[in-house]
Design an enzyme around this catalytic site. Structure first.
Site, PDB file in Angstrom:
ATOM      1  N   LYS A 167       0.844  -1.210   0.000  1.00  0.00           N
ATOM      2  CA  LYS A 167       0.000   0.000   0.000  1.00  0.00           C
ATOM      3  C   LYS A 167       0.871   1.248   0.000  1.00  0.00           C
ATOM      4  CE  LYS A 167      -2.191  -1.042   3.889  1.00  0.00           C
ATOM      5  NZ  LYS A 167      -1.633  -2.382   4.177  1.00  0.00           N
ATOM      6  N   ARG A 188      -9.481   1.143   8.995  1.00  0.00           N
ATOM      7  CA  ARG A 188      -9.122  -0.253   9.244  1.00  0.00           C
ATOM      8  C   ARG A 188     -10.192  -0.975  10.047  1.00  0.00           C
ATOM      9  NH1 ARG A 188      -3.083   0.134   9.050  1.00  0.00           N
ATOM     10  NH2 ARG A 188      -2.174  -1.882   9.486  1.00  0.00           N
ATOM     11  N   ARG A 193      11.325  -6.692   4.600  1.00  0.00           N
ATOM     12  CA  ARG A 193      11.197  -5.236   4.569  1.00  0.00           C
ATOM     13  C   ARG A 193      12.264  -4.563   5.433  1.00  0.00           C
ATOM     14  NH1 ARG A 193       5.158  -3.227   4.879  1.00  0.00           N
ATOM     15  NH2 ARG A 193       5.151  -4.240   6.908  1.00  0.00           N
ATOM     16  N   ARG A 222      11.359  -3.117  11.051  1.00  0.00           N
ATOM     17  CA  ARG A 222      10.269  -2.749  11.952  1.00  0.00           C
ATOM     18  C   ARG A 222      10.094  -3.823  13.013  1.00  0.00           C
ATOM     19  NH1 ARG A 222       5.094  -0.995   8.332  1.00  0.00           N
ATOM     20  NH2 ARG A 222       4.058  -2.108  10.022  1.00  0.00           N
ATOM     21  N   ARG A 250      -0.945  -9.835  12.658  1.00  0.00           N
ATOM     22  CA  ARG A 250      -1.472  -8.669  11.916  1.00  0.00           C
ATOM     23  C   ARG A 250      -2.390  -9.135  10.785  1.00  0.00           C
ATOM     24  NH1 ARG A 250       3.929  -6.193  10.399  1.00  0.00           N
ATOM     25  NH2 ARG A 250       2.750  -4.745   9.134  1.00  0.00           N
TER      26      ARG A 250
END
Ligand code: AMP
Length: 282
Positions: free
Chosen positions: A62, A139, A173, A217, A228
């Site tokens: 996103k 969300r 990531r 992260r 998640r």
């Protein structure tokens, strides 16, 4: 019309969020508060900039695609996850409480999110920003209902990718701790199975000046990513149906990495010749 334009400006949205949430607790009460004060609020989009939302599971991309479109369309890309991380790193009064929630893969309360978003919209308005591409918000159904009453969303893009690839992408990531840019060290080669096509994605490696400053992260561990995803299916997937029933949802199955997906996304959005058209009317 001027009054309406003022209502649709981010400052108005931000103050409505803040005021509604500080004085009421239920969605219905928030909505009726806004409606009674601004009966003509949900009105045309003609005099304002794009107001888009990006939905999709963690790791789908996103941020990558919303940020590219933000540059192309000249509207701010506002990611509530970034706002949460800024608050976390500010060591402000909320940071301890937020760290615990985020690092477990849970959602932060609607009130905290609306407050962070309102502040961000206010800052943007003071710099003359208009329109937005929201990423990671709404969300929950409650967030979507409140947003819907506060302003009109034009389009909701739902990015989709197979789950095994999502997990690999999250684990690969990395972020440059200095410039904040995102990269990905994963080299993905997912096999075709159960009728799904295979998929490969090259890593998105950092330039040399970022390479020694990469961080991961805290919520990109396998256990937290799985939580998640679970939270996404439970709380956020209903938001897709919310917008589908309004006819605003555009589903987009990512065909691969950025080189394959970006031109296809522009095509799906009818923006493939946007820059040419824009310079023609300038
Ligand atoms: P993201 O960068 O979008 O994956 O967001 C990181 C984390 O911030 C999420 O796992 C949530 O804990 C929190 N967060 C971001 N946006 C929202 C939202 N709209 N509602 C609740 N929590 C959020």
């Amino acid at each position: 019309m001027a009054a309406l334009t003022r209502l649709l400006k981010p400052s108005s949205i931000s103050s409505l969020f803040t005021r509604s949430l500080s004085t009421t607790t239920t969605t219905a009460a928030v909505i009726s508060d806004i409606e009674s004060e601004h009966p003509n609020f949900s009105d045309p989009k003609s005099s304002r900039n794009f107001q888009w939302v990006f939905l999709g599971c963690p790791g789908v991309g996103k941020g990558t695609y919303a940020s590219r479109l933000s540059n192309l369309l000249g509207v701010p890309h506002i990611a509530t996850g970034d706002l949460v991380r800024e608050e976390l790193s500010s060591a402000g009064p909320l940071s301890h409480q937020l760290a615990e929630i985020v690092n477990q893969g849970k959602l932060v309360s609607d009130e905290i999110i609306f407050n962070l978003l309102s502040k961000r919209l206010e800052v943007g308005e003071s710099k003359g920003e208009s329109g937005f591409i929201l990423d990671g918000f709404p969300r929950t159904i409650r967030q979507a209902e409140i947003l819907d009453e506060v302003t009109e969303i034009d389009l909701v893009v739902n990015l989709k990718l197979r789950e095994d690839v999502l997990v690999e992408k999250c684990l690969g990531r990395r972020i440059c701790s200095q410039c904040g840019k995102g990269f990905n060290v994963a080299s993905i080669n997912a096999k075709a199975e159960n009728g799904r096509p295979g998929m490969s994605m090259d890593p998105l490696l950092p330039p040399q000046h970022c390479a020694s400053k990469l961080i991961t992260r805290a919520d990109d561990t396998e256990q937290v990513v799985k939580e998640r995803l679970r939270v996404y299916y439970e709380k956020s997937q209903p938001v897709e149906d919310f917008y589908k029933s309004q006819g605003k949802l555009m589903e987009f199955d990512l065909p691969g990495g950025i080189p394959e997906s970006w031109p296809k996304l522009l095509e799906a959005l009818n923006l493939d010749d946007y820059e040419v058209k824009r310079s023609a009317v300038a």
